[in-house]
Design an enzyme around this catalytic site. Structure first.
Site, PDB file in Angstrom:
ATOM      1  N   ARG A  56       0.839  -1.212   0.000  1.00  0.00           N
ATOM      2  CA  ARG A  56       0.000   0.000   0.000  1.00  0.00           C
ATOM      3  C   ARG A  56       0.870   1.257   0.000  1.00  0.00           C
ATOM      4  O   ARG A  56       0.460   2.315  -0.461  1.00  0.00           O
ATOM      5  CB  ARG A  56      -0.973  -0.018   1.191  1.00  0.00           C
ATOM      6  CG  ARG A  56      -1.833   1.228   1.337  1.00  0.00           C
ATOM      7  CD  ARG A  56      -3.119   0.985   2.117  1.00  0.00           C
ATOM      8  NE  ARG A  56      -2.907   0.219   3.340  1.00  0.00           N
ATOM      9  CZ  ARG A  56      -2.413   0.734   4.479  1.00  0.00           C
ATOM     10  NH1 ARG A  56      -2.100   1.998   4.578  1.00  0.00           N
ATOM     11  NH2 ARG A  56      -2.255  -0.047   5.534  1.00  0.00           N
ATOM     12  N   TYR A 109     -16.809  14.348 -15.937  1.00  0.00           N
ATOM     13  CA  TYR A 109     -17.210  12.945 -15.846  1.00  0.00           C
ATOM     14  C   TYR A 109     -18.263  12.795 -14.732  1.00  0.00           C
ATOM     15  O   TYR A 109     -18.129  13.422 -13.671  1.00  0.00           O
ATOM     16  CB  TYR A 109     -15.956  12.116 -15.546  1.00  0.00           C
ATOM     17  CG  TYR A 109     -16.228  10.698 -15.156  1.00  0.00           C
ATOM     18  CD1 TYR A 109     -16.745   9.799 -16.082  1.00  0.00           C
ATOM     19  CD2 TYR A 109     -15.982  10.250 -13.857  1.00  0.00           C
ATOM     20  CE1 TYR A 109     -17.001   8.488 -15.718  1.00  0.00           C
ATOM     21  CE2 TYR A 109     -16.234   8.946 -13.496  1.00  0.00           C
ATOM     22  CZ  TYR A 109     -16.745   8.071 -14.430  1.00  0.00           C
ATOM     23  OH  TYR A 109     -17.002   6.776 -14.074  1.00  0.00           O
ATOM     24  N   ASP A 179      -8.024  16.920 -15.292  1.00  0.00           N
ATOM     25  CA  ASP A 179      -8.296  15.541 -15.687  1.00  0.00           C
ATOM     26  C   ASP A 179      -8.109  15.485 -17.204  1.00  0.00           C
ATOM     27  O   ASP A 179      -8.899  16.050 -17.958  1.00  0.00           O
ATOM     28  CB  ASP A 179      -9.723  15.159 -15.278  1.00  0.00           C
ATOM     29  CG  ASP A 179     -10.075  13.715 -15.621  1.00  0.00           C
ATOM     30  OD1 ASP A 179      -9.464  13.152 -16.543  1.00  0.00           O
ATOM     31  OD2 ASP A 179     -10.992  13.157 -14.974  1.00  0.00           O
ATOM     32  N   LYS A 204      -8.594   3.970 -19.050  1.00  0.00           N
ATOM     33  CA  LYS A 204      -9.080   4.325 -20.387  1.00  0.00           C
ATOM     34  C   LYS A 204      -7.934   4.245 -21.407  1.00  0.00           C
ATOM     35  O   LYS A 204      -7.374   3.201 -21.586  1.00  0.00           O
ATOM     36  CB  LYS A 204      -9.721   5.710 -20.326  1.00  0.00           C
ATOM     37  CG  LYS A 204     -10.660   5.920 -19.116  1.00  0.00           C
ATOM     38  CD  LYS A 204     -11.910   5.096 -19.171  1.00  0.00           C
ATOM     39  CE  LYS A 204     -12.747   5.155 -17.898  1.00  0.00           C
ATOM     40  NZ  LYS A 204     -13.108   6.495 -17.440  1.00  0.00           N
TER      41      LYS A 204
HETATM   42  C1  LIG Z   1     -13.574   7.061 -16.260  1.00  0.00           C
HETATM   43  C2  LIG Z   1     -13.193   8.426 -15.907  1.00  0.00           C
HETATM   44  C3  LIG Z   1     -12.864   8.761 -14.595  1.00  0.00           C
HETATM   45  C4  LIG Z   1     -12.918   7.756 -13.475  1.00  0.00           C
HETATM   46  O1  LIG Z   1     -11.940   6.771 -13.652  1.00  0.00           O
HETATM   47  P1  LIG Z   1     -12.109   5.269 -13.073  1.00  0.00           P
HETATM   48  O2  LIG Z   1     -10.807   4.643 -13.453  1.00  0.00           O
HETATM   49  O3  LIG Z   1     -13.309   4.664 -13.746  1.00  0.00           O
HETATM   50  O4  LIG Z   1     -12.318   5.393 -11.612  1.00  0.00           O
HETATM   51  C5  LIG Z   1     -12.472  10.063 -14.323  1.00  0.00           C
HETATM   52  N1  LIG Z   1     -12.431  10.993 -15.300  1.00  0.00           N
HETATM   53  C6  LIG Z   1     -12.759  10.708 -16.576  1.00  0.00           C
HETATM   54  C7  LIG Z   1     -12.693  11.792 -17.599  1.00  0.00           C
HETATM   55  C8  LIG Z   1     -13.158   9.420 -16.925  1.00  0.00           C
HETATM   56  O5  LIG Z   1     -13.483   9.146 -18.186  1.00  0.00           O
END
Ligand SMILES: *Cc1c(COP(=O)(O)O)cnc(C)c1O
Length: 391
Positions: A56, A109, A179, A204
């Site tokens: 961790r 998101y 992000d 992603k």
């Molecule tokens: C999917 C997504 C998230 C969250 O990510 P996870 O890995 O599903 O927790 C945050 N921001 C964007 C733009 C996303 O597409």
């Protein structure tokens, strides 16, 4: 804070190896490492992130992935988490206390919106949502004395609205976060614009194969260390298996993105002329209201587009039912082209006002463009649009 470096195509291949001779990263499955005695255990614990004591705190496979992302973003360091949401929650609760103020983009998101609208405010942290497409909106809202963090997402999920990275980077908030999931480090690098923290759901495009749930941030060493100190208590630690898969994804990231961006552009052009399609949102189109900004801050326009069908949810349902190649699913950035209806999925359950301001309209479909041949995708979408017209 960014470093000069070789081209990102090459860094994607060379980064995150730490001198290992094996060309595929070893998966360090240990949750714990033994030491040579009391003092050594103490040292490993005190050195926390730099030692090897407990998974961790740090894990060698996760570390390689972090080093790779730091290099791709031109950052001092990076920190991985069990998911993108784990990354966001850890950053917010590491940096903000009750009474502090967050300025967040209203086009985010759905999970990020729900988190900022619910648990964050329940903890006594104030959140102001702003329209990222309005020049100066972030700067204006961040003028309060307790503003601690500014959160932007560009391109935004699912509207493909852009935030101006130079504007966000100019704010001394004290912290600014972008992000950058939709862009990946191949299409834009927010830290180069003065932003403090870049965040990715590496689940992603970075992981890129739909087999790793993992989040990551990159920033200056001090910022990463401060967030790490909280994150070991929060516990959203990345798995070494996911880090291994995500690092494997990094190796082909540049070439996947190039192909996915070019197919996305081709599809955006095709949808623009298609019968039954009311609007197309893609930063690479001259018709995108922020196309000039996209040209200024992006080196590729991304693999994501959104189309608005005439006839709202009913048309979207008929369209999705008729698809034979593209698949109905909510994630993005992988080899398979995915179509989702945000209003009923990723953004479902938000109150009507938040939903409207996030631009997830009833007739909007989000398309994550994969690696199939563009002509086969066009044929699939053409027959789905005919099915909508026939329904
Ligand atoms: C999917 C997504 C998230 C969250 O990510 P996870 O890995 O599903 O927790 C945050 N921001 C964007 C733009 C996303 O597409």
């Amino acid at each position: 804070m960014t470093k000069d470096r070789q081209h990102i195509d090459t860094s994607a291949i060379t980064a995150g190896r730490n001198g290992a001779r094996g060309l595929s990263a070893d998966i360090a499955t240990s949750t714990v490492w033994s030491s040579s005695g009391l003092d050594n255990t103490h040292d490993e614990i005190v050195h926390g992130r730099r030692g090897t004591a407990y998974s961790r705190y740090t894990n060698p496979t996760v570390r390689l992935f972090e080093e790779a992302i730091a290099e791709l973003e031109g950052a001092d360091d990076a920190l991985a988490f069990g998911s993108g949401m784990g990354a966001l929650a850890s950053v917010v609760f590491a940096l903000c206390s009750p009474g502090d103020h967050i300025v967040a983009q209203q086009q985010l998101y759905g999970g990020s919106l729900a988190f900022l609208a619910g648990p964050v405010q329940r903890m006594g942290i104030k959140v102001t949502f702003v329209d990222a497409t309005k020049p100066g909106a972030f700067v204006e809202a961040a003028k309060t004395p307790r503003t601690m963090l500014v959160i932007a997402e560009t391109p935004a999920n699912p509207s493909l609205a852009l935030a101006d990275l130079d504007e966000v980077g100019s704010i001394g908030a004290p912290f600014t976060l972008v992000d950058s999931t939709f862009a990946t480090p191949v299409c834009q690098q927010p830290l180069r614009h003065g932003v403090n923290i870049v965040l990715h759901s590496a689940t992603k495009g970075i992981g890129g194969h739909n087999d790793a749930l993992i989040g990551v941030i990159a920033a200056e060493t001090d910022v990463i260390d401060a967030i790490w100190g909280y994150s070991v208590l929060h516990g959203a630690a990345a798995s070494p298996y996911d880090a291994h898969n995500a690092l494997r994804g990094v190796r082909t990231l540049a070439v996947r993105q190039q192909r996915q961006c070019s197919t996305a552009h081709e599809l955006a052009d095709w949808f623009t002329a298609a019968n039954g399609c009311a609007a197309v949102h893609y930063p690479g189109l001259a018709s995108h209201p922020q196309h000039g900004l996209a040209n200024k801050q992006m080196t590729g326009f991304g693999s994501m587009l959104a189309v608005e069908l005439e006839g709202g949810t009913v048309s979207c349902r008929a369209f999705i039912d008729a698809l034979r190649l593209a698949r109905p699913a909510t994630s993005l950035g992988g080899p398979e082209t995915l179509v989702c209806h945000p209003a009923s999925s990723t953004h479902f359950g938000l109150d009507p006002e938040t939903l409207a301001s996030s631009a997830a309209a009833d007739g909007l479909l989000r398309i994550s463009v994969g690696l199939e041949n563009p002509q086969d995708l066009i044929a699939d979408f053409a027959s789905a649009l005919s099915a909508v017209r026939a329904s």
